[in-house]
Design an enzyme around this catalytic site. Structure first.
Site, short mmCIF file in Angstrom:
data_model
loop_
_atom_site.label_atom_id
_atom_site.label_comp_id
_atom_site.label_asym_id
_atom_site.label_seq_id
_atom_site.Cartn_x
_atom_site.Cartn_y
_atom_site.Cartn_z
N ASN A 84 0.88 -1.18 0.00
CA ASN A 84 0.00 0.00 0.00
C ASN A 84 0.92 1.23 0.00
O ASN A 84 1.53 1.54 1.02
CB ASN A 84 -0.88 -0.06 1.26
CG ASN A 84 -1.68 1.22 1.49
OD1 ASN A 84 -1.74 2.08 0.61
ND2 ASN A 84 -2.27 1.34 2.66
N LYS A 142 0.16 4.28 -0.19
CA LYS A 142 -0.45 5.44 0.46
C LYS A 142 -0.25 6.71 -0.40
O LYS A 142 -0.27 6.62 -1.63
CB LYS A 142 0.10 5.60 1.88
CG LYS A 142 -0.11 4.31 2.71
CD LYS A 142 0.12 4.48 4.18
CE LYS A 142 -0.12 3.14 4.87
NZ LYS A 142 0.06 3.22 6.31
N HIS A 179 -9.38 0.98 5.36
CA HIS A 179 -8.06 1.16 5.97
C HIS A 179 -8.19 2.06 7.20
O HIS A 179 -9.01 2.99 7.22
CB HIS A 179 -7.08 1.76 4.96
CG HIS A 179 -5.67 1.76 5.47
ND1 HIS A 179 -5.20 2.74 6.30
CD2 HIS A 179 -4.68 0.86 5.32
CE1 HIS A 179 -3.94 2.44 6.63
NE2 HIS A 179 -3.61 1.30 6.05
N GLU A 205 -6.57 4.48 8.21
CA GLU A 205 -6.45 5.92 7.94
C GLU A 205 -7.75 6.48 7.37
O GLU A 205 -8.11 7.63 7.63
CB GLU A 205 -5.24 6.17 7.02
CG GLU A 205 -3.94 5.96 7.79
CD GLU A 205 -2.78 5.38 6.99
OE1 GLU A 205 -2.79 5.47 5.76
OE2 GLU A 205 -1.87 4.83 7.63
N GLU A 229 -5.10 -5.14 10.86
CA GLU A 229 -4.07 -4.12 11.06
C GLU A 229 -4.32 -3.40 12.38
O GLU A 229 -5.11 -2.44 12.43
CB GLU A 229 -4.09 -3.12 9.91
CG GLU A 229 -3.85 -3.75 8.56
CD GLU A 229 -3.35 -2.73 7.55
OE1 GLU A 229 -2.24 -2.91 7.06
OE2 GLU A 229 -4.05 -1.76 7.30
N GLY A 282 2.80 2.04 10.97
CA GLY A 282 3.75 3.14 10.79
C GLY A 282 4.48 3.52 12.07
O GLY A 282 5.14 4.56 12.13
N SER A 286 3.71 -2.30 10.40
CA SER A 286 5.17 -2.35 10.56
C SER A 286 5.76 -3.70 10.14
O SER A 286 6.71 -4.19 10.76
CB SER A 286 5.58 -1.99 11.98
OG SER A 286 5.17 -0.67 12.28
N GLY A 322 2.92 -1.15 4.34
CA GLY A 322 2.93 0.27 4.02
C GLY A 322 4.35 0.75 3.77
O GLY A 322 4.89 0.62 2.68
N GLY A 323 4.97 1.28 4.81
CA GLY A 323 6.30 1.89 4.68
C GLY A 323 7.32 1.06 3.92
O GLY A 323 8.02 1.57 3.03
P1 PGA Z 1 3.02 0.16 7.76
O1 PGA Z 1 1.54 0.35 7.19
O2 PGA Z 1 3.56 -1.11 7.13
O3 PGA Z 1 3.76 1.38 7.33
O4 PGA Z 1 2.90 0.02 9.24
C1 PGA Z 1 0.67 -0.73 7.03
C2 PGA Z 1 -0.65 -0.27 6.47
O5 PGA Z 1 -1.13 0.80 6.85
O6 PGA Z 1 -1.25 -0.97 5.63
#
Ligand code: PGA
Length: 249
Positions: A10, A12, A95, A97, A167, A173, A213, A234-235
């Site tokens: 993802n 983002k 998600h 967010e 999640e 993050g 993470s 994500g990251g």
């Molecule tokens: P992250 O994000 O791997 O940066 O923790 C995961 C996500 O929001 O899908």
């Protein structure tokens, strides 16, 4: 395990079209001999660019959201028809967010789920508790509620196109990951919720990704767990160097 691992990136709100194109090309080359199911979800503005690059590869194209309506006067929204037009196959919905920053509720997420499935997409439904909910002993209840409400009105026939991503919001993050044991316990619980709704067989086949993470160093231990069938990253999905080792764990 009979379920295939599904590793999704993802991206983002990152990357211009040229940056997205560079990463997509690196992933197509780096994952062509990969054994799992893969997906990248760029920003809307980079979808068409990335679509042309991943076409014919083993990487699916995902969107990070969609509108709850097909078309019309919805300033700032993007419709499933437009996503289909650029080659999107999978839509990430709910998600954290979207839920917590943009205040999407379960009812809205469910309408998006039903519309995306009606139009033939695969969906990834994200669920997960906040830190204060975990500390109050409510992690299971929150995940159950989000799962049941997210799946409302979805037929058993559509369930093969549904993936759930667990999640925990406090792990996204932040560099904090749920332990493989804690994550597996929630995954098992979500599977039991789906079993109650759709039966044992559908629950057994359901892919449940972990997200929060995820990095190369913790992937294998997470994926070794009985109920963890993939990752929503994500990251670490923003660079080929960090995503490929996860994708090829
Ligand atoms: P992250 O994000 O791997 O940066 O923790 C995961 C996500 O929001 O899908």
């Amino acid at each position: 395990m009979s379920r295939n691992y599904f590793i999704a990136g993802n991206w983002k709100m990152h990357k211009t079209r040229s940056e997205a194109a560079t990463l997509a090309k690196e992933l197509v080359a780096g994952l062509k001999d990969g054994k799992h199911k893969y997906l990248v979800a760029p920003s809307f503005t980079a979808l068409e660019t990335v679509s042309a690059i991943v076409k014919g590869s083993n990487i699916l194209l995902g969107a990070q959201n969609c509108a709850a309506e097909e078309q019309g006067a919805h300033t700032g929204e993007v419709s499933v028809l437009q996503l289909k037009d650029v080659g999107v196959q999978t839509i990430i919905l709910g998600h954290s967010e979207r839920r917590h920053i943009y205040k999407e509720d379960d009812e809205l997420i469910n309408r998006k789920m039903r519309l995306a499935l009606k139009h033939g997409f695969e969906v990834i439904l994200c669920v997960g508790e906040l830190l204060e909910e975990r500390e109050a002993g409510k992690a299971e209840a929150v995940c159950k509620h989000q799962t049941v409400e997210g799946l409302k009105g979805i037929s058993a026939a559509d369930m093969p196109r549904v993936t759930i991503a667990y999640e925990p919001v406090w792990a996204i993050g932040t560099g904090k990951t749920a332990t493989p044991e804690d994550a597996d316990a929630i995954h098992a619980y979500i599977r039991s919720v789906v079993s109650e709704l759709y039966g044992v067989d559908a629950a057994k086949k359901l892919i449940i990704q972990y997200g929060g993470s995820v990095k190369a160093e913790n992937t294998a231990a997470l994926m070794a767990k009985e109920n963890i069938d993939g990752a929503l990253v994500g990251g670490a999905s923003l660079k080929a160097d960090t995503f490929i080792p996860i994708a090829k764990f």
